[in-house]
Design an enzyme around this catalytic site. Structure first.
Site, mmCIF file in Angstrom:
data_model
loop_
_atom_site.group_PDB
_atom_site.id
_atom_site.type_symbol
_atom_site.label_atom_id
_atom_site.label_comp_id
_atom_site.label_asym_id
_atom_site.label_seq_id
_atom_site.Cartn_x
_atom_site.Cartn_y
_atom_site.Cartn_z
ATOM 1 N N GLU C 80 0.795 -1.160 -0.096
ATOM 2 C CA GLU C 80 0.013 -0.059 -0.119
ATOM 3 C C GLU C 80 0.923 1.247 0.020
ATOM 4 O O GLU C 80 0.272 2.303 0.202
ATOM 5 C CB GLU C 80 -0.952 -0.108 1.208
ATOM 6 C CG GLU C 80 -0.367 0.000 2.557
ATOM 7 C CD GLU C 80 -1.155 0.536 3.613
ATOM 8 O OE1 GLU C 80 -1.873 -0.165 4.006
ATOM 9 O OE2 GLU C 80 -0.842 1.616 4.003
ATOM 10 N N CYS C 112 -3.145 -4.827 3.889
ATOM 11 C CA CYS C 112 -2.194 -5.537 4.301
ATOM 12 C C CYS C 112 -2.107 -7.190 4.131
ATOM 13 O O CYS C 112 -1.155 -7.693 4.665
ATOM 14 C CB CYS C 112 -1.871 -5.537 5.973
ATOM 15 S SG CYS C 112 -1.870 -3.966 6.840
ATOM 16 N N ARG C 198 -11.363 1.517 17.281
ATOM 17 C CA ARG C 198 -11.844 0.233 17.698
ATOM 18 C C ARG C 198 -12.684 -0.480 16.698
ATOM 19 O O ARG C 198 -12.800 -1.891 16.821
ATOM 20 C CB ARG C 198 -12.613 0.202 18.974
ATOM 21 C CG ARG C 198 -11.694 0.833 20.044
ATOM 22 C CD ARG C 198 -12.573 0.795 21.573
ATOM 23 N NE ARG C 198 -12.882 -0.559 21.847
ATOM 24 C CZ ARG C 198 -12.178 -1.675 22.075
ATOM 25 N NH1 ARG C 198 -10.815 -1.355 22.446
ATOM 26 N NH2 ARG C 198 -12.610 -2.551 22.656
ATOM 27 N N THR C 200 -11.778 -1.398 13.774
ATOM 28 C CA THR C 200 -10.784 -2.089 13.208
ATOM 29 C C THR C 200 -10.719 -3.645 13.675
ATOM 30 O O THR C 200 -10.193 -4.471 13.408
ATOM 31 C CB THR C 200 -9.490 -1.572 13.164
ATOM 32 O OG1 THR C 200 -9.023 -1.462 14.380
ATOM 33 C CG2 THR C 200 -9.489 -0.242 12.477
ATOM 34 N N HIS C 233 -2.108 -12.099 10.573
ATOM 35 C CA HIS C 233 -1.529 -10.745 10.365
ATOM 36 C C HIS C 233 -1.401 -10.191 11.912
ATOM 37 O O HIS C 233 -2.247 -10.451 12.525
ATOM 38 C CB HIS C 233 -2.693 -10.098 9.290
ATOM 39 C CG HIS C 233 -2.076 -8.736 9.326
ATOM 40 N ND1 HIS C 233 -0.902 -8.165 8.945
ATOM 41 C CD2 HIS C 233 -2.906 -7.455 9.632
ATOM 42 C CE1 HIS C 233 -0.907 -6.799 8.971
ATOM 43 N NE2 HIS C 233 -1.962 -6.479 9.325
ATOM 44 N N LYS C 238 -1.326 -7.679 20.126
ATOM 45 C CA LYS C 238 -2.571 -8.243 20.776
ATOM 46 C C LYS C 238 -3.540 -8.920 19.919
ATOM 47 O O LYS C 238 -3.963 -10.136 20.183
ATOM 48 C CB LYS C 238 -3.228 -6.949 21.489
ATOM 49 C CG LYS C 238 -2.293 -6.673 22.807
ATOM 50 C CD LYS C 238 -2.278 -7.705 23.919
ATOM 51 C CE LYS C 238 -1.209 -7.496 24.635
ATOM 52 N NZ LYS C 238 -1.203 -6.469 25.615
ATOM 53 N N ARG C 242 -4.922 -12.835 20.385
ATOM 54 C CA ARG C 242 -6.328 -12.993 20.844
ATOM 55 C C ARG C 242 -7.041 -13.784 19.990
ATOM 56 O O ARG C 242 -7.644 -14.540 20.135
ATOM 57 C CB ARG C 242 -7.009 -11.605 20.901
ATOM 58 C CG ARG C 242 -8.448 -11.703 21.682
ATOM 59 C CD ARG C 242 -9.123 -10.265 21.755
ATOM 60 N NE ARG C 242 -8.120 -9.187 22.335
ATOM 61 C CZ ARG C 242 -8.601 -8.198 21.808
ATOM 62 N NH1 ARG C 242 -9.506 -7.776 20.862
ATOM 63 N NH2 ARG C 242 -7.892 -6.976 22.246
ATOM 64 N N ASN C 265 4.490 -3.325 12.552
ATOM 65 C CA ASN C 265 3.392 -3.859 11.415
ATOM 66 C C ASN C 265 4.066 -3.855 10.218
ATOM 67 O O ASN C 265 3.933 -2.311 9.721
ATOM 68 C CB ASN C 265 2.007 -3.175 11.520
ATOM 69 C CG ASN C 265 1.040 -3.780 10.647
ATOM 70 O OD1 ASN C 265 1.318 -4.714 9.848
ATOM 71 N ND2 ASN C 265 -0.039 -3.130 10.464
ATOM 72 N N SER C 295 -7.188 -4.653 5.633
ATOM 73 C CA SER C 295 -8.403 -3.769 5.843
ATOM 74 C C SER C 295 -9.191 -3.341 4.421
ATOM 75 O O SER C 295 -8.611 -3.449 3.300
ATOM 76 C CB SER C 295 -7.988 -2.425 6.386
ATOM 77 O OG SER C 295 -7.553 -2.797 7.554
#
Lengths: 383, 117, 342
Positions: C80, C112, C198, C200, C233, C238, C242, C265, C295
């Site tokens: 990108e 990404c 959030r 995302t 990814h 975090k 998760r 990232n 995204s």
């Protein structure tokens, strides 16, 4: 046919803000004509050394411009520009010399002129003398390439930054006595070492300033030389050689093969040895270039150039005075005019008209270099 | 100046030089004529070694510009991306930007070198 | 058998620490490190960009495999941060790698996940017999607005994957999950991306990654127990932790791929560099789950089985070793490296 220099003229070198390209060549030319009492119409041809009228002042076709403004277009005298980067002046001199030596013309003007301060980036223009597609692309300008040579010279032969500085100190000292010189002030070794780094290990005071200036000399065949001049200076040899343009193509970065070849041929033609040269004007665009010139001209063995300057042998009064005018370093480097300016200085020296910087000399040598040494012109003069 | 850059892309993006099949010499940058054999020579493009050694260098405009002796004996002048180098430092090629033609023009890519760890 | 025949990685030498960025904006670095699980990020050199890093990764991939460059039949560069808005990065890469002129080529952009999208193209082209080998590269010098939360994580890196027959790691299956979800975007001619904060998370990253992973397992008849490793990814540390928990993977299965902690990232390169971290240590017959996320939004999931060939494949210098070669920048030099000041 022997060829003599019968008249010389030179402007002051420097940042000549008030003067234009057109005014400086006229000034030098008039001085040369008056030096030997020539009217003008006797001139057979004009050769003008000029590196980059196009880039410096956006003007090409400058030989015709000069003939025009010198009032010589009226006579239709052929005028030709010669371009060999900063060896343009020396190369123009050689063309003029050949024109007389061949019998084509009896009297020829060799001139050099450059107006650099009208340009915003004179060093950028001067650096067009190196290989644009490879050396400039890589980020190297002219000082950078000489710096690469200097570092290797230091590494291989033990030459030091102090040795380089001593060349600048000597040439500045000489320039004090040259009314045409740009930097007429003495400097110390410490001044050089503490000046701003341009391309490590070369500093500002290791580099010749870029200057405006013009110089002209008049050549004539020996049969008529005496008619115009009581003290003709003879051209014993005028040779030129080429080398690979880009440093990366040369096997030995520490020898300027063009200088080696042109000087050896000049010595052969002039039937002399390097040690017979009494005074030399060499192309010290950077201090390392003067040390390399000592070696490649055969004044010392390869690698021992620094010794000459350490021992003061190239000062006025030394064994082989080099750059009594102050050289490019302190007299100034008006690019295309430099090669002619060197001849002017040596003619004055051989005539005994060099004032406080006078050297006792019978034989003199000029070395004019283009770029990093891809062109070299060597001229041997005698009384 | 776009065509001028474009014509050399092959030789700048990688260290591609000339090899003379007649005399065995390597040349960088590429040549059209072997200086030794001249018209009798036979040059062809060849990819040169990735590594070499710093023969000499300068620092100009904050950049290290070095003469690099490649492992086949040919030489190339190029930027070295490092904080410092010395004569003799071993280097290898990398692909980097050399510059750009203003904000709107093309980007000039080419070969630089980095010290071999 | 079709899969990964070689891979190459590139991480620029420069880093900036979370502390240094937090110092500028008066934020608490410990809180940021705790919430993101990222300690520092990679920064390109002044003369590096997506194209240069892609070339370096591509060269390593070619060199390790000994595949003659002219056998590469397709090159896709996913990013990108393509240096040109119009003029393909992949052509620059193809020229620098010396693949010749007869090759399929395009730039890809899917936030990404453009690098894994390119892998799917190459896989399909090899499988159909259109090409012998294809190279997909994920490469990014991710942009972030100074002061934005993204600034702590937007890194730089590249990973090149060569797809072909007789692989070191077989692609057993791949599936994608895609929807129109505007969680993160950059409008045309804008220098920095915008994001939905959030938003995302649950509707974007987690929904897509989990859906793609579950569909893949369903197709293959695998459960999480069939995988020795997983890489997701990693916009921060975090999210992948998760999602690993949601899918039932323990920390030990993702640790080798968690490059994000050390380099941030790397956008299109992120999941591929994570995969490289795992391939660097994986043994024959081990199975890896790879799930990217882009995204906008989409996820590509792959089931990858390591083969015997990996034993004779040169895996040095390993990506975690490359991470260790680093020079720290202060914020002013960071801005210069990112060409935000010239």
């Amino acid at each position: 046919m022997r060829v003599a220099v019968i008249g010389v003229g030179c402007t002051e070198f420097g940042e000549l803000w008030e003067k234009s390209f057109r005014s400086i060549f006229l000034e030098a030319g008039v001085e040369a004509l008056e030096d030997c009492g020539i009217e003008g119409r006797e001139i057979g041809a004009i050769y003008v050394g000029n590196m980059s009228g196009g880039k410096f002042i956006d003007q090409e076709h400058i030989a015709a411009l000069i003939a025009d403004h010198a009032g010589l277009a009226e006579f239709g005298i052929p005028a030709t520009r010669v371009e060999n980067a900063d060896a343009s002046g020396g190369s123009a001199f050689r063309q003029a010399y050949m024109a007389v030596a061949s019998g084509m013309h009896d009297i020829v003007i060799a001139a050099g002129v450059e107006k650099v301060t009208d340009s915003a980036d004179p060093m950028g223009v001067l650096s067009t003398s190196v290989d644009q597609e490879w050396e400039r692309f890589a980020g190297a300008n002219l000082p950078a390439l000489y710096a690469i040579i200097a570092r290797l010279h230091m590494h291989e032969f033990g030459t030091t930054e102090e040795d380089l500085a001593k060349v600048a100190v000597k040439n500045h000292r000489n320039a004090v006595h040259n009314p045409k010189a740009q930097l007429r002030r003495e400097i110390k070794v410490e001044d050089v070492l503490s000046s701003e780094v341009v391309a490590d290990p070369l500093k500002v005071l290791d580099c010749a300033p870029l200057s405006d200036g013009a110089a002209a000399v008049i050549l004539a065949n020996e049969n008529i030389a005496k008619k115009f001049c009581d003290t003709p200076v003879f051209v014993d040899a005028c040779t030129q050689a080429s080398d690979y343009l880009a440093l990366q193509c040369r096997k030995d970065l520490l020898t300027m093969r063009a200088v080696l070849k042109a000087s050896r041929e000049a010595y052969r033609i002039a039937k002399l040895e390097p040690r017979q040269i009494d005074v030399a004007e060499v192309h010290d665009s950077f201090t390392i270039a003067e040390i390399m010139a000592y070696e490649d001209l055969g004044f010392v063995k390869k690698g021992e150039g620094a010794k000459l300057v350490r021992e003061g042998e190239t000062e006025i009064g030394g064994k082989i005075p080099v750059n009594p005018s102050g050289g490019l370093k302190a007299c100034g480097h008006a690019v295309g005019a430099t090669g002619i300016r060197q001849i002017v200085e040596l003619v004055l020296q051989l005539r005994g008209e060099a004032g406080k910087r006078q050297v006792k000399a019978e034989k003199a040598l000029a070395l004019n270099i283009g770029g990093t040494g891809a062109t070299a012109v060597v001229t041997v003069l005698s009384r | 100046m776009v065509p001028l850059f474009w014509r050399k892309i092959k030789y700048r993006y990688d260290v591609v030089g000339s090899y003379c099949e007649k005399c065995g010499s390597y040349y960088y940058p590429k040549r059209e004529l072997c200086p030794k054999c001249r018209r009798k020579g036979k040059l062809r493009d060849e990819r040169f070694p990735d590594e070499g050694r710093v023969l000499s260098y300068t620092i100009v405009n904050g950049k290290i510009i070095a003469m690099i002796g490649l492992n086949n004996g040919a030489r190339t002048l190029a930027e070295v991306c490092a904080e410092k180098v010395e004569i003799g430092t071993r280097v290898k090629k990398v692909f980097r930007r050399y510059g750009e033609d203003g904000d709107e023009g093309i980007i000039y890519y080419g070969t630089k070198f980095v010290p071999v760890c | 058998m079709i899969g990964i025949v070689s891979y190459g990685t590139y991480i620029p030498r420069f880093r900036i620490k979370v502390e240094e960025i937090a110092r500028i904006w008066g934020e608490n670095p410990e809180a940021i490190k705790n919430s993101l699980g990222v300690f520092e990020k990679s920064v390109p050199d002044l003369d590096e960009d997506t194209a240069t890093m892609a070339v370096e990764a591509g060269r390593e991939a070619l060199q390790r495999s000994n595949i003659p460059p002219e056998k590469i039949g397709a090159i896709f560069v996913g990013s990108e941060s393509h240096p040109y808005a119009v003029k393909p990065t992949a052509t620059i890469v193809g020229e620098a790698l010396g693949v010749g002129n007869y090759y399929y080529c395009a730039d890809l952009e899917f936030a990404c996940k453009a690098g894994t999208a390119g892998m799917q193209f190459c896989y399909a082209m090899v499988r159909s017999g259109m090409i012998e080998y294809g190279m997909s590269i994920g490469s990014d010098t991710a942009q972030s607005k100074p002061g934005d939360a993204l600034e702590y994580t937007a890194g730089a890196g590249a990973c090149a994957i060569i797809i072909g027959k007789d692989p070191i790691a077989e692609i057993e299956a791949t599936v994608s999950y895609t929807s129109d979800t505007p969680d993160f975007w950059r409008r045309d001619l804008q220098p920095y991306p915008s994001h939905g904060g959030r938003f995302t998370g649950a509707p974007a990253y987690f929904r897509h990654v989990v859906s793609a992973a579950k569909k893949l397992m369903e197709i293959c008849g695998y459960s999480e127990k069939d995988f020795d490793y997983a890489v997701f990814h990693q916009p921060n540390a975090k999210f992948p932790q998760r999602v690993a928990g949601i899918l039932g993977f323990g920390e030990e299965k993702i640790a080798d791929g968690m490059l994000v902690r050390a380099i941030g990232n790397t956008y299109s390169a992120a999941s591929l560099l994570g995969l490289a971290g795992i391939l660097d240590v994986a043994k024959p017959d081990q199975r890896i789950l790879l799930v990217s996320f882009g995204s906008g939004a989409g996820s590509d999931a792959f089931a990858i089985r390591v083969t015997e060939k990996i034993l004779s494949y040169p895996r040095n210098t390993k990506v975690w070793e490359k991470v260790k070669n680093r020079v720290y920048l202060d914020y002013a030099l960071y801005l210069k490296h990112k060409r935000m000041i010239k």
